[in-house]
Design a protein around this motif. Structure first.
Motif, PDB file in Angstrom:
ATOM      1  N   PRO A   1      32.592  45.040  41.211  1.00  0.00           N
ATOM      2  CA  PRO A   1      32.027  45.675  42.403  1.00  0.00           C
ATOM      3  C   PRO A   1      30.769  46.473  42.062  1.00  0.00           C
ATOM      4  N   ALA A   2      29.824  46.490  42.992  1.00  0.00           N
ATOM      5  CA  ALA A   2      28.573  47.232  42.777  1.00  0.00           C
ATOM      6  C   ALA A   2      28.787  48.690  43.156  1.00  0.00           C
ATOM      7  N   GLN A   3      29.454  49.438  42.275  1.00  0.00           N
ATOM      8  CA  GLN A   3      29.758  50.837  42.517  1.00  0.00           C
ATOM      9  C   GLN A   3      29.207  51.683  41.377  1.00  0.00           C
TER      10      GLN A   3
ATOM     11  N   HIS B   1      40.971  55.239  26.075  1.00  0.00           N
ATOM     12  CA  HIS B   1      41.427  54.791  27.394  1.00  0.00           C
ATOM     13  C   HIS B   1      41.978  53.368  27.347  1.00  0.00           C
ATOM     14  N   LEU B   2      41.303  52.477  26.646  1.00  0.00           N
ATOM     15  CA  LEU B   2      41.697  51.067  26.652  1.00  0.00           C
ATOM     16  C   LEU B   2      42.931  50.798  25.805  1.00  0.00           C
ATOM     17  N   LEU B   3      42.990  51.388  24.623  1.00  0.00           N
ATOM     18  CA  LEU B   3      44.050  51.032  23.676  1.00  0.00           C
ATOM     19  C   LEU B   3      45.341  51.804  23.919  1.00  0.00           C
TER      20      LEU B   3
ATOM     21  N   VAL C   1      30.600  41.744  31.848  1.00  0.00           N
ATOM     22  CA  VAL C   1      31.822  41.458  31.105  1.00  0.00           C
ATOM     23  C   VAL C   1      32.040  39.956  31.053  1.00  0.00           C
ATOM     24  N   LYS C   2      32.245  39.427  29.857  1.00  0.00           N
ATOM     25  CA  LYS C   2      32.535  38.007  29.677  1.00  0.00           C
ATOM     26  C   LYS C   2      33.826  37.876  28.876  1.00  0.00           C
TER      27      LYS C   2
ATOM     28  N   THR D   1      33.412  53.250  35.173  1.00  0.00           N
ATOM     29  CA  THR D   1      32.563  52.106  35.459  1.00  0.00           C
ATOM     30  C   THR D   1      33.435  50.912  35.858  1.00  0.00           C
ATOM     31  N   PRO D   2      32.976  50.087  36.789  1.00  0.00           N
ATOM     32  CA  PRO D   2      33.747  48.885  37.150  1.00  0.00           C
ATOM     33  C   PRO D   2      34.045  47.993  35.949  1.00  0.00           C
ATOM     34  N   ALA D   3      33.125  47.944  34.976  1.00  0.00           N
ATOM     35  CA  ALA D   3      33.329  47.080  33.808  1.00  0.00           C
ATOM     36  C   ALA D   3      34.514  47.541  32.971  1.00  0.00           C
ATOM     37  N   ILE D   4      34.565  48.828  32.629  1.00  0.00           N
ATOM     38  CA  ILE D   4      35.664  49.333  31.810  1.00  0.00           C
ATOM     39  C   ILE D   4      36.980  49.280  32.584  1.00  0.00           C
ATOM     40  N   ARG D   5      36.914  49.517  33.882  1.00  0.00           N
ATOM     41  CA  ARG D   5      38.137  49.434  34.682  1.00  0.00           C
ATOM     42  C   ARG D   5      38.684  48.009  34.678  1.00  0.00           C
ATOM     43  N   LYS D   6      37.799  47.014  34.726  1.00  0.00           N
ATOM     44  CA  LYS D   6      38.223  45.616  34.672  1.00  0.00           C
ATOM     45  C   LYS D   6      38.809  45.274  33.301  1.00  0.00           C
TER      46      LYS D   6
END
Length: 342
Positions: A283-285, A177-179, A249-250, A126-131
């Motif tokens: 991005p809207a992906q 993935h994140l940590l 995401v904020k 997802t664009p959110a997790i990638r960001k």
């Protein structure tokens, strides 16, 4: 052109069929499902696609290069293994298998056949997790102190897995993935409130080797649907709400400042920092489209997928540990899940 065969076209299968029909370098060549009605509906929309109710016909089809498995968890292992043994590249829905032993067997078989094995952990794409991953990697957040998530709704009840294997698997994958840290201990507790069904609500706590702690709350019996996580770092904090149409995401420039009192050294002075909030443009992906393209690209380039078999194995091990802990009413389990490299 990679010819893709998809096994299972129930809840998630139609999304896979749609996205693999659109990605560059691939075409949906065959679909398998036990329901003839579903297959007939696909044939009406996609008359050139072969259909079958027997997955063996699909995995043995010499025209098929890759197989996508979107069936109940209990059938992931036999179908994926059969596909690998027939030289097919495999994308298997989450969770990868029912046991870590099965996951290890799939990894070994894929390596022996020199084919791609990937797990459908869609949130990672997802664009959110990638960001968020980028923000953490770039040092914007600082050291991650905690991860708190709330993933609740009313249904869908699963028959073959409990709420941890159904919902918490998403957070376990996101955390992994994140940590990028090793889990040192885990505790889980839960309960079933519907007769004859698996646990419908649960809470998990994960401890990491760098001092980070993660809490995951999942529930099939909530009156509202919530998909929200909070990440607290030494520099900034993040709130991710997947149900928001915009500003998912904020990033908050908030935190605490700890300073020693030079006059009274035994005391610590706590100060609070409250700066700006900003929402990065995403991005809207569609995540599944990105994931499908990544699978095809990995087949063509022979690169290891982001969510490869080793990722799937780590998550299954965490799920097993959570199940053991929950069976013991939250007894903490010590473990050292090192991040195996592919």
């Amino acid at each position: 052109m990679i010819n893709v065969g998809i096994v299972g076209c129930g809840y998630w299968g139609p999304n896979l069929i749609r996205n693999f029909s659109d990605v560059d370098g691939a075409r949906v060549a065959a679909v398998c499902d036990l329901s003839q009605d579903r297959l007939s509906a696909i044939s009406r929309r996609m008359p050139t696609v072969e259909t079958t109710t027997d997955y063996w016909e699909l995995v043995r089809n010499p025209k098929i290069d890759a197989v996508v498995v979107a069936t109940p968890v209990s059938s992931h292992y036999p179908i994926a293994l059969a596909a690998l043994q027939n030289g097919k590249h495999v994308l298997v829905e989450k969770p990868m298998t029912e046991t870590s032993e099965q996951a290890e067997r799939l990894i070994n078989e894929a390596a022996r056949r020199n084919v791609t094995l990937m797990v459908d952990h869609t949130f990672i794409y997802t664009p959110a997790i990638r960001k968020i991953k980028q923000l953490i990697t770039d040092g914007e957040i600082g050291h991650v102190h905690y991860y708190d998530s709330l993933r609740i709704n009313l249904g869908l009840f699963q028959r073959d897995v409990n709420v941890i294997w159904d919902l918490a698997v998403h957070d376990l994958t996101i955390i992994d993935h994140l940590l990028g840290e090793s889990v040192t201990a885990l505790s889980a507790s839960g309960a079933s409130h519907v007769s004859g069904s698996p646990e419908s609500m649960a809470t998990l706590t994960l401890f990491f080797d760098q001092g980070t702690i993660a809490h995951v709350n999942v529930n099939w019996l909530a009156p509202v649907k919530v998909r929200q996580l909070h990440i607290g770092g030494s520099k900034k904090m993040i709130v991710y709400d997947d149900l928001q149409i915009s500003e998912k995401v904020k990033v908050y420039d908030k935190g605490v400042i700890v300073a020693e009192d030079t006059d009274q050294l035994h005391q610590l002075l706590i100060g609070y920092r409250s700066g700006d909030m900003w929402a990065p443009q995403l991005p809207a992906q569609e995540a599944l489209r990105i994931e499908a393209q990544h699978f095809i690209d990995c087949i063509e380039t022979r690169r290891a997928p982001i969510t490869d078999g080793f990722t799937g194995l780590r998550i299954v091990r965490l799920l097993e540990a959570a199940s053991w802990s929950m069976a013991q009413r939250g007894q903490p389990i010590d473990l050292q899940l090192t991040r195996i490299a592919s």
